[in-house]
Design an enzyme around this catalytic site. Structure first.
Site, PDB file in Angstrom:
ATOM      1  N   THR A  82     -22.777 -17.109  91.737  1.00 15.87           N
ATOM      2  CA  THR A  82     -22.805 -15.725  91.232  1.00 15.87           C
ATOM      3  C   THR A  82     -22.722 -15.743  89.709  1.00 15.87           C
ATOM      4  O   THR A  82     -22.118 -16.650  89.135  1.00 15.87           O
ATOM      5  CB  THR A  82     -21.611 -14.961  91.826  1.00 15.87           C
ATOM      6  N   GLY A  83     -23.292 -14.710  89.079  1.00 15.75           N
ATOM      7  CA  GLY A  83     -23.151 -14.577  87.628  1.00 15.75           C
ATOM      8  C   GLY A  83     -24.482 -14.648  86.919  1.00 15.75           C
ATOM      9  O   GLY A  83     -25.526 -14.924  87.528  1.00 15.75           O
TER      10      GLY A  83
ATOM     11  N   ASP B 219     -16.292 -19.491  84.017  1.00 13.64           N
ATOM     12  CA  ASP B 219     -15.840 -18.766  82.824  1.00 13.64           C
ATOM     13  C   ASP B 219     -15.170 -19.705  81.828  1.00 13.64           C
ATOM     14  O   ASP B 219     -15.211 -19.468  80.623  1.00 13.64           O
ATOM     15  CB  ASP B 219     -14.889 -17.641  83.243  1.00 13.64           C
TER      16      ASP B 219
ATOM     17  N   GLU C 111     -17.031 -17.894  96.406  1.00 12.06           N
ATOM     18  CA  GLU C 111     -17.572 -19.040  95.663  1.00 12.06           C
ATOM     19  C   GLU C 111     -16.790 -20.310  95.985  1.00 12.06           C
ATOM     20  O   GLU C 111     -17.367 -21.391  96.154  1.00 12.06           O
ATOM     21  CB  GLU C 111     -17.495 -18.774  94.156  1.00 12.06           C
TER      22      GLU C 111
ATOM     23  N   LYS D 252     -18.284 -21.996  77.060  1.00  7.82           N
ATOM     24  CA  LYS D 252     -17.328 -22.023  78.185  1.00  7.82           C
ATOM     25  C   LYS D 252     -16.431 -23.265  78.165  1.00  7.82           C
ATOM     26  O   LYS D 252     -15.504 -23.358  78.978  1.00  7.82           O
ATOM     27  CB  LYS D 252     -18.089 -21.990  79.521  1.00  7.82           C
TER      28      LYS D 252
HETATM   29  O1  LIG Z   1     -17.216 -14.259  89.902  1.00  6.48           O
HETATM   30  C1  LIG Z   1     -18.095 -14.720  89.193  1.00  6.48           C
HETATM   31  C2  LIG Z   1     -18.329 -16.120  88.940  1.00  6.48           C
HETATM   32  O2  LIG Z   1     -17.224 -16.963  89.040  1.00  6.48           O
HETATM   33  C3  LIG Z   1     -19.269 -16.495  87.803  1.00  6.48           C
HETATM   34  O3  LIG Z   1     -19.864 -17.683  88.198  1.00  6.48           O
HETATM   35  C4  LIG Z   1     -18.591 -16.669  86.459  1.00  6.48           C
HETATM   36  O4  LIG Z   1     -17.913 -15.478  86.109  1.00  6.48           O
HETATM   37  C5  LIG Z   1     -19.598 -17.044  85.354  1.00  6.48           C
HETATM   38  O5  LIG Z   1     -20.528 -16.025  85.197  1.00  6.48           O
HETATM   39  P1  LIG Z   1     -21.583 -16.018  84.010  1.00  6.48           P
HETATM   40  O6  LIG Z   1     -22.536 -17.136  84.272  1.00  6.48           O
HETATM   41  O7  LIG Z   1     -22.206 -14.663  84.083  1.00  6.48           O
HETATM   42  O8  LIG Z   1     -20.825 -16.205  82.729  1.00  6.48           O
END
Ligand SMILES: O=C[C@H](O)[C@H](O)[C@H](O)COP(=O)(O)O
Length: 236
Positions: free
Chosen positions: A32-33, A92, A111, A129
């Site tokens: 997700t994300g 994150d 996840e 990150k």
């Molecule tokens: O709940 C969401 C997930 O853990 C995402 O994988 C995480 O927040 C990273 O998302 P992004 O790639 O949008 O920074």
């Protein structure tokens, strides 16, 4: 790829690099994300071009389900398969031991189920990150059953955290997860032992899971832009 801001470019490159590692005939955990969204897009494009065949995705969220359908990736469930070959998911924060904080999109409970089951779990992140210590830039998400919100917040304070209920954007009231629960984001001034804290938090009655992923990631793919050139670095 079109000219984009550096962060978008890093996310696209790293998403594509992860999608390139998916092989025909495999079961793929779809994270997700915003970064994983690119991986899902490229997996779909490889399927459409015929370069990739006979894969099935296991989505970690409503978002991943919608994207997989949009890009033509057939889906399955954990009841139908006896393995997940590879999972691709964002994070994150990533520490030097490949431990993670996840849950910025409130999807960490599903996840963790999917990512932990995968033979190979690939994390896709841009280089912002990477942190020396977890909790330094991001609050720790904790998914909680709604009726237990207040006692869980008190228990998190006893563990040294400063909890806040995550509120919706363009929605009045709190964020409600795909499972119908709430998310408490917790600030820890010193998150020294992630493995211990992950278990301690999950032992609080009413907690579904928290965003600490300790010892789950196999490979970190990091998107970087160096001298205007997007690159992907691999941390094993
Ligand atoms: O709940 C969401 C997930 O853990 C995402 O994988 C995480 O927040 C990273 O998302 P992004 O790639 O949008 O920074």
């Amino acid at each position: 790829m079109s000219q984009q801001d550096p962060v978008t470019l890093m996310k696209q490159y790293v998403g594509k690099a992860a999608a390139d590692r998916v092989q025909s005939g495999t079961i793929v955990g779809l994270g997700t994300g915003s970064t994983t969204a690119y991986a899902i897009q490229y997996i779909g494009e490889r399927l459409q071009s015929g370069e990739l065949k006979d894969i099935k995705g296991i989505p970690t969220s409503f978002q991943a389900t919608v994207l997989a359908k949009q890009y033509g990736i057939p889906l399955t469930t954990l009841d139908e398969v006896d393995r997940i070959d590879i999972a691709i998911d964002g994070a994150d924060e990533v520490d030097p031991n490949k431990n993670l904080i996840k849950g910025g999109g409130a999807a960490h409970t599903r996840e963790k189920i999917v990512d932990s089951l995968a033979e190979v779990f690939i994390v896709v992140v841009d280089n912002s990150k990477l942190v020396d210590r977890l909790g330094s830039t991001f609050l720790l998400p904790v998914e909680v059953i709604p009726m237990a919100m207040t006692p869980v917040m008190k228990a998190l304070e006893k563990l040294g955290g400063k909890p806040t209920l995550r509120m919706g954007v363009k929605k009045a009231g709190p964020v409600v997860t795909d499972e119908g629960n709430l998310v408490i984001d917790v600030k820890f001034d010193a998150l020294e032992n992630p493995a211990e804290l992950e278990k301690e938090i999950n032992n609080i009655p009413g907690v579904l899971d928290n965003g600490l992923f300790v010892g789950v990631a196999d490979i970190i793919l990091v998107g970087e832009v160096i001298d205007g050139q997007a690159k992907v670095r691999e941390i094993l």
